[in-house]
Enzyme design. Structure first.
Site, PDB file in Angstrom:
ATOM      1  N   ASP A  81      46.039   8.875  76.031  1.00  0.00           N
ATOM      2  CA  ASP A  81      46.266   7.768  75.095  1.00  0.00           C
ATOM      3  C   ASP A  81      45.023   6.883  75.037  1.00  0.00           C
ATOM      4  O   ASP A  81      44.003   7.207  75.632  1.00  0.00           O
ATOM      5  CB  ASP A  81      47.512   6.961  75.505  1.00  0.00           C
ATOM      6  CG  ASP A  81      47.333   6.322  76.879  1.00  0.00           C
ATOM      7  OD1 ASP A  81      46.230   6.430  77.465  1.00  0.00           O
ATOM      8  OD2 ASP A  81      48.302   5.715  77.363  1.00  0.00           O
ATOM      9  N   ASP A 128      45.218   9.635  81.164  1.00  0.00           N
ATOM     10  CA  ASP A 128      46.277   9.818  80.171  1.00  0.00           C
ATOM     11  C   ASP A 128      45.686  10.154  78.805  1.00  0.00           C
ATOM     12  O   ASP A 128      44.575   9.745  78.490  1.00  0.00           O
ATOM     13  CB  ASP A 128      47.103   8.529  80.015  1.00  0.00           C
ATOM     14  CG  ASP A 128      47.911   8.232  81.268  1.00  0.00           C
ATOM     15  OD1 ASP A 128      48.046   9.144  82.107  1.00  0.00           O
ATOM     16  OD2 ASP A 128      48.389   7.090  81.396  1.00  0.00           O
ATOM     17  N   ASP A 161      44.345   3.921  76.294  1.00  0.00           N
ATOM     18  CA  ASP A 161      43.905   3.395  77.581  1.00  0.00           C
ATOM     19  C   ASP A 161      43.207   4.467  78.410  1.00  0.00           C
ATOM     20  O   ASP A 161      42.182   4.224  79.035  1.00  0.00           O
ATOM     21  CB  ASP A 161      45.100   2.860  78.384  1.00  0.00           C
ATOM     22  CG  ASP A 161      45.471   1.455  77.951  1.00  0.00           C
ATOM     23  OD1 ASP A 161      44.702   0.866  77.164  1.00  0.00           O
ATOM     24  OD2 ASP A 161      46.525   0.957  78.401  1.00  0.00           O
ATOM     25  N   GLU A 185      43.867   8.576  86.911  1.00  0.00           N
ATOM     26  CA  GLU A 185      44.254   7.249  86.429  1.00  0.00           C
ATOM     27  C   GLU A 185      45.633   6.878  86.980  1.00  0.00           C
ATOM     28  O   GLU A 185      46.617   7.558  86.721  1.00  0.00           O
ATOM     29  CB  GLU A 185      44.301   7.264  84.892  1.00  0.00           C
ATOM     30  CG  GLU A 185      44.889   6.008  84.290  1.00  0.00           C
ATOM     31  CD  GLU A 185      45.028   6.114  82.765  1.00  0.00           C
ATOM     32  OE1 GLU A 185      44.646   7.157  82.194  1.00  0.00           O
ATOM     33  OE2 GLU A 185      45.546   5.155  82.161  1.00  0.00           O
TER      34      GLU A 185
END
Ligand code: 0RA
Length: 645
Positions: A506, A504, A508, A431
């Site tokens: 998180d 990541d 997203d 990403e």
């Protein structure tokens, strides 16, 4: 009488029959994988299904209305039904009670009653004796003819003779077993996995009540009962997709070759969600019944459109056209099913094809005639699918010409590895460009390739194939992987045997990861089936003090490291905790150590317990509805739990 005699038999007094029994069950314990597929979580759950199947058989024969599955505190399981009860009378030639034969003889399932459809005897259908052999203990209780009986086994060996416990009302069978820790790697039952299958069985057996009770940490009880059967299943699977017509097309018919039940409904989406079953077993690989269904759908819908002058002169619809936006369940019952294919989930009985084809021709055409509004939207939908497919074909031809001109070059953003043996090579899908940069520096360039993906890739769950292929990130991925997609997919052309999704830690990142997995699931399923797709798990925290440095992948690990470095609670004693919000916060060396070095990284192989639950999950996460996406993190947490490590 017979029981007394057996009690005395010890050691060399065993009869020939009993020696056979012991040998049979010993074979099961020696090679459990041969009988239940594996000794992982999947095999563990299979034990429950094996016992439940027997109760379902009793239900299919019309003698049972309720099945209860209870998972106890210690992960032992009770399956209870209100059927006729397993016979307890002494078998004329084997000279032991019927229940004892069932518990100790392989494939004893169908011995009693040949005139009904059987789940057992199907896919794994090895019978309850296998569960007995693989359980630390198994106890069976039977209510029958006014009495209650009981028998106990330990690792397949009789521990207590069949005994009468007392008087009893009604009839039924209850089997309690505890999977043997000597056999299984993992003894923990998953509520999700059990509930998915039991709910499915309730849909497939109209009116049957199935109850799941989980007695572990706080009681949970769910009850499944569907008077509408698979018609309700179709609505359930459609979930948030908007229906094109309200009433589900449904029929149930009995032919000499098979009993056939079909439910279907169209929605605004572009996917096809067809699932087929034979005697309650999901036929993932399709087979004769599916062939018959597809042929009938294409023919009936074309015929209807022609008859009602809906086509412009030489228009016609292909099979794929009439299946766009379709949710469909076909469930057939066959006396002697022949299962073929790699996973024995392909129906081979050729006589079933014609039977299904004729039944669907007849009933679908009645449905269209009786529901002209539905017929009209279905045909409009199919025509629009046909046009999109034509556009996609042109776009593909163009792309192919272009890539031939360019000599099939790899995407510019790909940092390829130098080794050319795919079985040694890994592709990291990363990403963001900045993490991509770190990964390129940190990697072992011999066997690790990096493809950075910018921003969010297209949501393929909601896009048609033509739009999917016009997305640059997706095209780069397809070219890098090398296999092609859909019908042109060829696993032999895979350029890497490990494809790792690195995003990541998180929200997203979770979103992008799900988008990527949706893409693989929809367009490159075989890549997942081959076990090539992995998720790389980056650490959540760095815990350090002086020269001591630890990476924590969970809250629990973080606390452990803090303790180990002498900090606790509020008083951290110089222990420093860094929370990683993204991969970009790690330098190349840290990224290598935590997420890329095979010696120290944590990766999860992506596997699906069942095609249907995966399909539903992606729909929930990526479909039209907004609300499920708001609950994204919760759902995603559940999803990752379902991955086998
Ligand atoms: C064969 C014959 C009969 C019952 C069953 C099998 C039976 C097996 C299981 C396993 C779990 N639950 C079950 N319920 C019933 C009875 C035949 C008769 O009563 O005539």
């Amino acid at each position: 009488m017979a029981n007394k005699k057996q009690e005395k038999q010890k050691g060399s007094d065993y009869t020939a029959g009993q020696i056979q029994v012991l040998k049979g069950l010993e074979a099961v314990r020696k090679r459990p994988g041969m009988y239940i597929g594996s000794t992982s979580a999947r095999g563990l759950h299979h034990l429950v299904y094996e016992v439940v199947d027997n109760s379902i058989d009793e239900a299919m024969a019309g003698h049972c209305s309720q099945v209860t599955v209870a998972v106890h505190d210690d992960n032992s399981v009770t399956v209870a039904d209100d059927g006729r009860g397993i016979p307890v009378d002494i078998h004329p030639t084997e000279k032991v009670p019927g229940v004892e034969l069932a518990m100790t003889t392989l494939h004893a399932g169908g011995k009693f009653d040949k005139s009904t459809y059987k789940v057992s005897g199907g896919l794994h259908g090895v019978g309850v004796s296998v569960v007995n052999a693989l359980s630390e203990y198994l106890e069976v209780e039977i209510r029958r003819g006014g009495s209650e009986y009981r028998q106990r086994y330990e690792r397949g060996i009789k521990a207590i003779e069949l005994e009468t416990v007392g008087k009893a009302k009604g009839s039924g069978t209850s089997v309690t077993f505890k999977p043997d820790h000597e056999i299984f790697d993992d003894l923990e039952y998953s509520f999700e996995v059990l509930s998915d299958r039991l709910r499915e069985l309730a849909f497939l057996n109209k009116g049957l009540r199935i109850i799941l009770e989980d007695e572990r940490n706080g009681k949970v009880r769910e009850e499944y009962r569907y008077e509408g059967g698979i018609a309700e299943y179709v609505e359930f699977l459609r979930g948030g997709r908007t229906a094109l017509h309200d009433n589900v097309c449904y029929f149930d018919t009995s032919k000499p070759e098979a009993e056939i039940e079909l439910a279907l409904q169209y929605d605004q989406g572009f996917g096809e969600h067809t699932h087929t079953f034979v005697n309650n077993i999901n036929t993932h690989e399709g087979g004769m019944h599916l062939t018959g269904l597809k042929a009938a759908m294409t023919r009936t819908i074309n015929d209807y459109a022609r008859r009602n002058k809906i086509f412009k002169k030489d228009e016609s619809l292909s099979g794929e056209d009439v299946r766009e936006g379709l949710t469909c369940i076909l469930s057939v019952r066959v006396m002697e099913p022949q299962f073929e294919g790699q996973t024995k989930t392909k129906l081979g009985n050729s006589e079933v094809r014609g039977a299904v084809e004729a039944a669907v021709n007849e009933h679908l055409s009645i449905f269209l005639d009786e529901n002209p509004k539905a017929a009209k939207v279905i045909i409009e939908k199919s025509l629009s699918a046909s046009r999109a497919r034509e556009a996609a074909r042109k776009a593909r031809d163009l792309a192919r010409k272009k890539s031939a001109l360019e000599g099939g070059v790899l995407p510019g953003k790909l940092a390829d590895c130098s080794i050319s043996d795919p079985s040694m090579c890994e592709l990291y899908l990363v990403e963001g460009d900045s993490a991509g940069g770190s990964a390129k520096q940190g990697r072992d360039r011999g066997y690790q390739a990096i493809l950075p993906l910018r921003g969010k890739i297209l949501n393929v769950q909601r896009a048609r194939i033509d739009r999917t292929l016009s997305n640059e990130e997706i095209r780069a991925m397809i070219t890098a992987i090398g296999t092609g997609i859909r019908d042109e997919f060829d696993i032999e052309k895979a350029r890497y045997h490990k494809i790792l999704v690195m995003t990541d830690a998180d929200v997203d990142g979770a979103h992008i990861r799900t988008l990527l997995l949706t893409f693989f699931f929809k367009e490159m399923r075989q890549l997942i089936d081959a076990g090539y797709v992995y998720i790389a798990q980056p650490p959540l925290y760095r815990v350090h003090k002086g020269k001591q440095d630890f990476y924590a992948y969970s809250e629990r690990e973080r606390e452990e490291y803090v303790k180990r470095l002498g900090g606790n609670g509020g008083d951290t004693k110089g222990v420093r905790i860094q929370r990683y919000k993204g991969l970009g916060e790690m330098n190349p060396d840290q990224l290598w150590k935590t997420t890329m070095d095979p010696e120290t990284r944590t990766i999860h192989q992506v596997q699906f317990d069942s095609e249907i639950s995966a399909d539903r999950l992606f729909e929930e996460l990526m479909g039209e509805e907004v609300e499920p996406r708001r609950k994204f993190i919760e759902k995603n947490a559940k999803y990752v739990k379902n991955l086998d490590v």
